[in-house]
Design an enzyme around this catalytic site. Structure first.
Site, PDB file in Angstrom:
ATOM      1  N   ASP A 119       0.778  -1.240   0.000  1.00 27.60           N
ATOM      2  CA  ASP A 119       0.000   0.000   0.000  1.00 27.60           C
ATOM      3  C   ASP A 119       0.809   1.289   0.000  1.00 27.60           C
ATOM      4  O   ASP A 119       0.243   2.382   0.172  1.00 27.60           O
ATOM      5  CB  ASP A 119      -0.982  -0.001   1.170  1.00 27.60           C
ATOM      6  N   ASP A 178      -7.153  -4.532  -4.939  1.00 28.09           N
ATOM      7  CA  ASP A 178      -6.830  -3.164  -4.512  1.00 28.09           C
ATOM      8  C   ASP A 178      -5.456  -2.708  -5.028  1.00 28.09           C
ATOM      9  O   ASP A 178      -5.198  -1.523  -5.196  1.00 28.09           O
ATOM     10  CB  ASP A 178      -6.827  -3.056  -2.982  1.00 28.09           C
TER      11      ASP A 178
HETATM   12  N1  GLY Z   1      -7.470  -1.705   0.497  1.00 25.66           N
HETATM   13  C1  GLY Z   1      -8.306  -2.143   1.531  1.00 25.66           C
HETATM   14  C2  GLY Z   1      -9.744  -1.813   1.372  1.00 25.66           C
HETATM   15  O1  GLY Z   1     -10.200  -1.362   0.344  1.00 25.66           O
HETATM   16  O2  GLY Z   1     -10.457  -2.048   2.327  1.00 25.66           O
END
Ligand code: GLY
Length: 398
Positions: A119, A178
């Site tokens: 992330d 994601d």
């Molecule tokens: N990237 C984690 C979420 O969208 O909850």
């Protein structure tokens, strides 16, 4: 022959659609300009409450049961608050907003070397990326360039993907949808003087995602788990959605945004087609409510259930960009849907009242429904993509 009733119904439907199809008209543009301005002026005041609720060495995360919830800077959402402040500053040029954005970047900067998960793109590019875009200050670009180097440490050649999360008791090498969002940082870095390797890996990852995450109906699995030794898929499973083969709403929105963004950087038709198919999945889904803010999962067993404002905000912003790459009826479909989403989010149903909601703009997002974590609460990324969508609307459609 149409009956009088059918004609009447058609007239009513046409009248309801008027504000949408006539968006190019001055009156409709004026209404959207007023809606954008109202949201921005509200956000400046509301974010003073959020700032007051957030200690100087922490980031806002949510608000529940009357209490503010904050995070350290390692939390995957740590870039959204400063990023939202930069969007607000871009619109308002309010110096206090800028000062607060700069202060939060100071505590965030150390995460440019974060390698605990994938992330770092969300964390650094949503924050420092906007800071650099708006100010042109080279010190912000240096942070992004460093972050891209650390991001690549999670690339795994055997699976042609960047590993999302570390190995755990039930997952060997998980890659989640994601992760498409984090590719923007890599593509941008290559395009702005960095190594072509960043771009190559972003493309490889995106291609693997098309191949392994997507189903024939263009919905996506949340998690694909790989065997790192031989590169084979171990399983495709659910993380935050209703079940393994359901369509978790935010995941669908991440994918839509991610492939639209891939097209921006590459102009490769394959990514545009992927984005269009995903948009079609979302917009034609029978469980998408009339206000176009999705339930937390398109296949949630208990529909009607909690909405996920964050999924609506991400999808709205993505659809506005997709509108830039399409024409005619196709473009209208995307932009009209995004318009409804932004209008819905601006209404009392989703937007907080001044001083309430812990200082966040939007209510009603869902982190992980089945884990009973962050259900019907504000979340930083809902605010971020909401303001991004409003600014995109202003830039491209007013
Ligand atoms: N990237 C984690 C979420 O969208 O909850």
């Amino acid at each position: 022959m149409h009956s009088t009733f059918e004609k009447l119904t058609a007239t009513v439907i046409a009248a309801l659609l008027l504000p949408l199809v006539s968006l190019a008209q001055p009156a409709a543009k004026k209404r959207m300009a007023a809606l954008i301005d109202d949201n921005m002026q509200f956000a400046v005041k509301q974010y003073q409450v959020l700032k007051a609720n957030t200690p100087a060495d922490r980031m806002p995360r949510s608000f529940a049961k009357g209490k503010s919830i904050t995070s350290d800077t390692e939390w995957w959402c740590s870039g959204f608050y400063p990023g939202t402040l930069w969007y607000l500053y871009e619109y308002t040029k309010d110096p206090d907003v800028k000062t607060e954005a700069e202060k939060r970047l100071t505590i965030l900067e150390k995460e440019k070397r974060y390698t605990g998960n994938h992330d770092i793109g969300f964390m650094i590019f949503c924050s420092f990326g906007n800071a650099y875009r708006i100010t042109g200050d080279k010190k912000y670009k240096d942070v992004i360039d460093t972050a891209a180097v650390y991001q690549l440490t999670r690339y795994r050649p055997s699976i042609k993907s960047i590993q999302s999360w570390n190995k755990s008791s039930n997952l060997n090498c998980p890659v989640i949808i994601d992760n498409m969002m984090n590719l923007e940082q890599l593509l941008w870095t290559s395009q702005n003087g960095g190594s072509s390797r960043f771009r190559e890996i972003a493309l490889i990852h995106a291609n693997t995602t098309i191949k392994n995450h997507y189903r024939p109906d263009y919905s996506t699995f949340h998690i694909v788990d790989y065997n790192l030794d031989n590169g084979e898929i171990i399983k495709k499973v659910n993380g935050q959605g209703a079940h393994d083969t359901s369509a978790w709403s935010r995941g669908q929105a991440w994918g839509l945004y991610g492939f639209t963004m891939m097209y921006r950087f590459t102009r490769d038709q394959k990514y545009l087609n992927q984005a269009k198919h995903i948009a079609n999945f979302i917009l034609s889904h029978p469980n998408l409510p009339a206000d176009k803010i999705p339930y937390w999962d398109y296949n949630a067993p208990q529909i009607p259930t909690s909405r996920d404002a964050s999924a609506g905000a991400i999808a709205a912003s993505a659809l506005l960009e997709l509108g830039q790459y399409t024409t005619g009826r196709e473009r209208s479909r995307y932009v009209d849907a995004a318009t409804v989403m932004l209008q819905s989010l601006s209404s009392d149903a989703y937007r907080a009242k001044l001083g309430e909601n812990g200082g966040f703009l939007l209510k009603n997002s869902v982190g992980s429904f089945l884990a009973n974590s962050e259900v019907d609460v504000p979340l930083t990324y809902a605010d971020y993509y909401f303001l991004e969508g409003l600014l995109r609307y202003k830039k491209w459609y007013l």
